[in-house]
Scaffold this motif. Sequence first.
Motif, PDB file in Angstrom:
ATOM      1  N   ARG A 172      46.958  54.279  22.280  1.00 31.23           N
ATOM      2  CA  ARG A 172      45.904  55.269  22.010  1.00 31.23           C
ATOM      3  C   ARG A 172      44.615  54.624  21.521  1.00 31.23           C
ATOM      4  NH1 ARG A 172      50.256  58.519  18.459  1.00 31.23           N
ATOM      5  NH2 ARG A 172      50.550  56.316  17.899  1.00 31.23           N
ATOM      6  N   GLN A 173      44.704  53.355  21.139  1.00 28.93           N
ATOM      7  CA  GLN A 173      43.533  52.660  20.607  1.00 28.93           C
ATOM      8  C   GLN A 173      42.963  51.615  21.563  1.00 28.93           C
ATOM      9  OE1 GLN A 173      42.344  53.820  17.738  1.00 28.93           O
ATOM     10  NE2 GLN A 173      44.104  55.208  17.654  1.00 28.93           N
ATOM     11  N   VAL A 174      43.671  51.328  22.665  1.00 31.02           N
ATOM     12  CA  VAL A 174      43.194  50.281  23.568  1.00 31.02           C
ATOM     13  C   VAL A 174      42.345  50.886  24.685  1.00 31.02           C
ATOM     14  CG1 VAL A 174      45.275  48.937  23.080  1.00 31.02           C
ATOM     15  CG2 VAL A 174      45.150  50.295  25.183  1.00 31.02           C
ATOM     16  N   SER A 175      41.625  50.020  25.366  1.00 29.43           N
ATOM     17  CA  SER A 175      40.836  50.438  26.531  1.00 29.43           C
ATOM     18  C   SER A 175      40.943  49.356  27.599  1.00 29.43           C
ATOM     19  CB  SER A 175      39.371  50.671  26.154  1.00 29.43           C
ATOM     20  OG  SER A 175      38.796  49.493  25.606  1.00 29.43           O
ATOM     21  N   VAL A 176      40.582  49.725  28.830  1.00 31.91           N
ATOM     22  CA  VAL A 176      40.620  48.788  29.952  1.00 31.91           C
ATOM     23  C   VAL A 176      39.214  48.627  30.504  1.00 31.91           C
ATOM     24  CG1 VAL A 176      41.555  48.302  32.243  1.00 31.91           C
ATOM     25  CG2 VAL A 176      43.000  49.386  30.509  1.00 31.91           C
ATOM     26  N   GLU A 177      38.750  47.391  30.564  1.00 36.18           N
ATOM     27  CA  GLU A 177      37.438  47.082  31.117  1.00 36.18           C
ATOM     28  C   GLU A 177      37.565  46.682  32.581  1.00 36.18           C
ATOM     29  OE1 GLU A 177      35.269  45.197  27.155  1.00 36.18           O
ATOM     30  OE2 GLU A 177      36.259  43.857  28.574  1.00 36.18           O
ATOM     31  N   GLY A 178      36.547  47.019  33.364  1.00 37.23           N
ATOM     32  CA  GLY A 178      36.473  46.568  34.746  1.00 37.23           C
ATOM     33  C   GLY A 178      36.690  47.654  35.780  1.00 37.23           C
ATOM     34  N   LEU A 179      37.065  48.862  35.333  1.00 37.21           N
ATOM     35  CA  LEU A 179      37.367  49.934  36.282  1.00 37.21           C
ATOM     36  C   LEU A 179      36.223  50.930  36.461  1.00 37.21           C
ATOM     37  CD1 LEU A 179      41.055  50.646  35.205  1.00 37.21           C
ATOM     38  CD2 LEU A 179      40.297  49.522  37.311  1.00 37.21           C
ATOM     39  N   GLN A 180      35.136  50.751  35.708  1.00 37.53           N
ATOM     40  CA  GLN A 180      34.026  51.679  35.819  1.00 37.53           C
ATOM     41  C   GLN A 180      33.533  51.757  37.266  1.00 37.53           C
ATOM     42  OE1 GLN A 180      34.438  49.364  33.500  1.00 37.53           O
ATOM     43  NE2 GLN A 180      33.413  49.835  31.566  1.00 37.53           N
TER      44      GLN A 180
END
Length: 300
Positions: free
Chosen positions: A176-184
């Motif tokens: 719930r606290q993480v995010s994923v970069e690169g998919l925008q």
Amino acid sequence: MSTAQVERVELDQLVCWRIRAADSELLVAQQGAQILSYQQGEQPPLIWLSPDAAYQRGQSVRGGVPVCWPWFGDLRRNPQAVQAHYHQEQAPAHGLVRALDWELLGIDEEDDTVTLRFVYDTRTQPLEGWPRDVGLTFVVRLAQDLSMSLETHNRGDTPLTLSQALHSYFAVSDVRQVSVEGLQACRYIDTLMDWQELRQQDELGFSAETDRIYLDTPARLSIVDPGWGRRIHLDARGSRSAVLWNPWVDKAKRLSQFPDDAWQNMLCIETANVLEDVVQLKADERHRLELRLSSEPLVS
């Protein structure tokens, strides 16, 4: 002179290898050539392995990096060209090689690097219902980072179409606290919303069950984990699609080898060739799917 340590171990019914090199530890099973766990130094694990994992012959272990091949997911959701190669009524999820023994060709040690080479040959181990002549090679390399490559060689005299994925389970402090970069700006198919095609607007976070197939993905995706103060990088080659999955609360209760609350500490990002990104091989052609995993501290 190599300072690595390689140990053959048996976990219940499965033969495995535990490798220590470059201040890292890796566990790999012969069944499915499946990476089970990976940890760098004193960090929490990078690759998540279920606390309830069962090491049974003929059954993929929950966690690690299962190899999904020659199709991903439900065969009926694959393009017709992938479906056409299989000639049985009941098709197992995620293909045919996850729960079969691969042949270990060798373990090479050089300095702080250890390389394992596995092969699966359909000439010597035919796949029931899938009468194709293919040589598979899976190479795992442990050094300062972890890299893996899955090569498919179509040795038949007719074209071959397949989907596949390196079904990586990543360990996170709290999904719930993480995010994923690169998919925008990437297109994605949301399988939980009747397979609608949508577009990712912002950085991806998680607040509910997630099962998405991203298309036209970049070479690098990153998991940002503030709780553990790190960023995990996934660098891929030979892939333009990725599957992101977390079962959340309700589905977690229905999964095998999976504690009810384990969804909080894992996130699947599956480096893939799926849907319009399927692999099409002419006679004697090869394709290589590659993934390199590394991590770095978050800069505060």
